[in-house]
Design a protein around this motif. Structure first.
Motif, PDB file in Angstrom:
ATOM      1  N   MET A   1      29.718  -1.403  29.595  1.00 17.53           N
ATOM      2  CA  MET A   1      30.733  -2.122  29.757  1.00 17.53           C
ATOM      3  C   MET A   1      30.985  -2.896  28.486  1.00 17.53           C
ATOM      4  SD  MET A   1      30.915  -5.455  32.706  1.00 17.53           S
ATOM      5  CE  MET A   1      30.475  -4.150  33.953  1.00 17.53           C
ATOM      6  N   ASN A   2      32.534  -2.808  28.186  1.00 16.75           N
ATOM      7  CA  ASN A   2      32.791  -3.619  26.807  1.00 16.75           C
ATOM      8  C   ASN A   2      33.273  -5.238  27.160  1.00 16.75           C
ATOM      9  OD1 ASN A   2      35.487  -3.851  27.544  1.00 16.75           O
ATOM     10  ND2 ASN A   2      36.025  -2.067  26.536  1.00 16.75           N
ATOM     11  N   ARG A   3      33.459  -5.615  26.125  1.00 13.10           N
ATOM     12  CA  ARG A   3      33.523  -7.186  26.090  1.00 13.10           C
ATOM     13  C   ARG A   3      34.863  -7.566  26.984  1.00 13.10           C
ATOM     14  NH1 ARG A   3      30.822 -11.101  23.127  1.00 13.10           N
ATOM     15  NH2 ARG A   3      31.778 -13.019  22.852  1.00 13.10           N
ATOM     16  N   GLU A   4      35.805  -6.719  26.883  1.00 14.07           N
ATOM     17  CA  GLU A   4      37.074  -6.918  27.724  1.00 14.07           C
ATOM     18  C   GLU A   4      36.881  -6.945  29.185  1.00 14.07           C
ATOM     19  OE1 GLU A   4      38.052  -4.731  24.709  1.00 14.07           O
ATOM     20  OE2 GLU A   4      38.273  -6.704  23.816  1.00 14.07           O
ATOM     21  N   GLU A   5      36.054  -5.742  29.422  1.00 10.46           N
ATOM     22  CA  GLU A   5      35.680  -5.561  30.829  1.00 10.46           C
ATOM     23  C   GLU A   5      34.960  -6.562  31.374  1.00 10.46           C
ATOM     24  OE1 GLU A   5      35.557  -0.688  31.027  1.00 10.46           O
ATOM     25  OE2 GLU A   5      33.869  -1.653  30.169  1.00 10.46           O
ATOM     26  N   THR A   6      33.836  -7.346  30.639  1.00 12.07           N
ATOM     27  CA  THR A   6      33.009  -8.505  31.229  1.00 12.07           C
ATOM     28  C   THR A   6      34.033  -9.549  31.365  1.00 12.07           C
ATOM     29  OG1 THR A   6      31.202  -7.502  29.666  1.00 12.07           O
ATOM     30  CG2 THR A   6      31.265  -9.975  30.237  1.00 12.07           C
ATOM     31  N   ASP A  50      27.428 -16.107  41.444  1.00 11.27           N
ATOM     32  CA  ASP A  50      28.489 -14.863  41.862  1.00 11.27           C
ATOM     33  C   ASP A  50      28.131 -13.926  40.450  1.00 11.27           C
ATOM     34  OD1 ASP A  50      29.442 -15.949  43.900  1.00 11.27           O
ATOM     35  OD2 ASP A  50      31.379 -16.618  43.004  1.00 11.27           O
ATOM     36  N   VAL A  51      28.050 -14.766  39.190  1.00  9.77           N
ATOM     37  CA  VAL A  51      27.948 -13.654  37.791  1.00  9.77           C
ATOM     38  C   VAL A  51      26.552 -12.913  38.054  1.00  9.77           C
ATOM     39  CG1 VAL A  51      27.247 -13.834  35.471  1.00  9.77           C
ATOM     40  CG2 VAL A  51      29.295 -15.091  36.394  1.00  9.77           C
ATOM     41  N   GLU A  52      25.473 -13.525  38.446  1.00  8.54           N
ATOM     42  CA  GLU A  52      24.550 -13.117  38.574  1.00  8.54           C
ATOM     43  C   GLU A  52      24.520 -11.708  39.707  1.00  8.54           C
ATOM     44  OE1 GLU A  52      20.589 -16.477  37.876  1.00  8.54           O
ATOM     45  OE2 GLU A  52      21.804 -16.232  39.807  1.00  8.54           O
ATOM     46  N   GLU A  53      25.166 -12.066  40.481  1.00  8.77           N
ATOM     47  CA  GLU A  53      25.369 -11.040  41.731  1.00  8.77           C
ATOM     48  C   GLU A  53      26.149  -9.839  40.946  1.00  8.77           C
ATOM     49  OE1 GLU A  53      27.264 -10.195  45.969  1.00  8.77           O
ATOM     50  OE2 GLU A  53      26.270 -12.177  45.462  1.00  8.77           O
ATOM     51  N   THR A  54      27.256 -10.164  40.564  1.00  9.12           N
ATOM     52  CA  THR A  54      28.163  -9.099  40.006  1.00  9.12           C
ATOM     53  C   THR A  54      27.504  -8.375  38.852  1.00  9.12           C
ATOM     54  OG1 THR A  54      30.061 -10.439  40.635  1.00  9.12           O
ATOM     55  CG2 THR A  54      30.282  -8.759  38.904  1.00  9.12           C
ATOM     56  N   PHE A  55      26.878  -8.900  37.934  1.00 10.89           N
ATOM     57  CA  PHE A  55      26.234  -8.267  36.932  1.00 10.89           C
ATOM     58  C   PHE A  55      24.766  -7.832  36.899  1.00 10.89           C
ATOM     59  CE2 PHE A  55      29.918 -10.443  35.174  1.00 10.89           C
ATOM     60  CZ  PHE A  55      30.890  -9.570  34.405  1.00 10.89           C
ATOM     61  N   ASP A  56      24.375  -8.074  38.031  1.00  7.77           N
ATOM     62  CA  ASP A  56      22.810  -7.875  38.413  1.00  7.77           C
ATOM     63  C   ASP A  56      21.815  -8.423  37.443  1.00  7.77           C
ATOM     64  OD1 ASP A  56      20.809  -6.701  39.996  1.00  7.77           O
ATOM     65  OD2 ASP A  56      20.700  -4.886  38.690  1.00  7.77           O
ATOM     66  N   ILE A  57      22.028  -9.700  37.262  1.00  9.85           N
ATOM     67  CA  ILE A  57      21.260 -10.519  36.076  1.00  9.85           C
ATOM     68  C   ILE A  57      20.929 -11.731  36.781  1.00  9.85           C
ATOM     69  CG2 ILE A  57      22.514  -9.388  33.990  1.00  9.85           C
ATOM     70  CD1 ILE A  57      24.135 -12.022  33.998  1.00  9.85           C
ATOM     71  N   VAL A  58      19.774 -12.381  36.152  1.00  8.29           N
ATOM     72  CA  VAL A  58      19.184 -13.557  36.344  1.00  8.29           C
ATOM     73  C   VAL A  58      19.357 -14.439  35.258  1.00  8.29           C
ATOM     74  CG1 VAL A  58      17.151 -14.871  36.882  1.00  8.29           C
ATOM     75  CG2 VAL A  58      17.563 -12.380  37.943  1.00  8.29           C
ATOM     76  N   ILE A  76      26.265 -14.934  27.166  1.00  6.24           N
ATOM     77  CA  ILE A  76      24.636 -14.888  28.157  1.00  6.24           C
ATOM     78  C   ILE A  76      24.778 -13.512  28.857  1.00  6.24           C
ATOM     79  CG2 ILE A  76      24.044 -16.129  30.097  1.00  6.24           C
ATOM     80  CD1 ILE A  76      25.066 -18.857  28.413  1.00  6.24           C
ATOM     81  N   ILE A  77      25.925 -13.246  29.385  1.00 11.08           N
ATOM     82  CA  ILE A  77      25.990 -11.961  30.248  1.00 11.08           C
ATOM     83  C   ILE A  77      25.575 -10.744  29.456  1.00 11.08           C
ATOM     84  CG2 ILE A  77      27.627 -10.376  31.620  1.00 11.08           C
ATOM     85  CD1 ILE A  77      29.017 -12.853  32.483  1.00 11.08           C
ATOM     86  N   GLU A  78      26.108 -10.588  28.476  1.00  9.12           N
ATOM     87  CA  GLU A  78      25.691  -9.686  27.427  1.00  9.12           C
ATOM     88  C   GLU A  78      24.458  -9.401  27.117  1.00  9.12           C
ATOM     89  OE1 GLU A  78      28.717  -9.748  24.397  1.00  9.12           O
ATOM     90  OE2 GLU A  78      30.105  -8.423  25.444  1.00  9.12           O
ATOM     91  N   ARG A  79      23.785 -10.615  26.762  1.00  9.22           N
ATOM     92  CA  ARG A  79      22.391 -10.690  26.411  1.00  9.22           C
ATOM     93  C   ARG A  79      21.390 -10.324  27.454  1.00  9.22           C
ATOM     94  NH1 ARG A  79      21.796 -16.091  25.069  1.00  9.22           N
ATOM     95  NH2 ARG A  79      20.415 -16.682  26.784  1.00  9.22           N
ATOM     96  N   LYS A  80      21.645 -10.977  28.911  1.00  3.17           N
ATOM     97  CA  LYS A  80      20.943 -10.651  29.798  1.00  3.17           C
ATOM     98  C   LYS A  80      20.861  -9.292  30.407  1.00  3.17           C
ATOM     99  CE  LYS A  80      19.359 -15.100  30.414  1.00  3.17           C
ATOM    100  NZ  LYS A  80      18.216 -15.343  30.100  1.00  3.17           N
ATOM    101  N   ARG A  81      21.887  -8.624  30.221  1.00  3.03           N
ATOM    102  CA  ARG A  81      22.394  -7.191  30.523  1.00  3.03           C
ATOM    103  C   ARG A  81      21.484  -6.221  29.467  1.00  3.03           C
ATOM    104  NH1 ARG A  81      27.734  -5.029  32.319  1.00  3.03           N
ATOM    105  NH2 ARG A  81      26.246  -3.295  33.162  1.00  3.03           N
TER     106      ARG A  81
END
Length: 84
Positions: A1-6, A50-58, A76-81
């Protein structure tokens, strides 16, 4: 997933909580959730969940406190993924 998609997914997540629709329409990485989108702090917790659920991260508390704008949230989303 690229930055724009995120960013696109993040925009979908925050949309129900936004009180300033024009700011959402013109969302950039510099958009602040509280000051620009007028999202209250209680709803920020909902957004994090919602972010945690959508991106499957904690997201830990320290990271949560830094999620004040789109750029910080995406980083943060990119780092956690990448840690998975």
């Amino acid at each position: 997933m690229n930055r724009e998609e995120t960013i696109s997914k993040l925009k979908t997540i925050v949309k129900p909580y936004v009180k300033n629709q024009p700011a959402l329409d013109n969302l950039t990485e510099e958009t602040d959730f509280i000051n620009d989108l007028k999202i209250n702090s209680a709803n920020l917790v909902d957004i994090v969940l919602d972010v945690e659920e959508t991106f499957d991260i904690v997201i830990d508390n320290e990271s949560m406190e830094k999620m004040l704008n789109v750029k910080a949230a995406v980083e943060i989303i990119e780092r956690k993924r990448s840690e998975k």
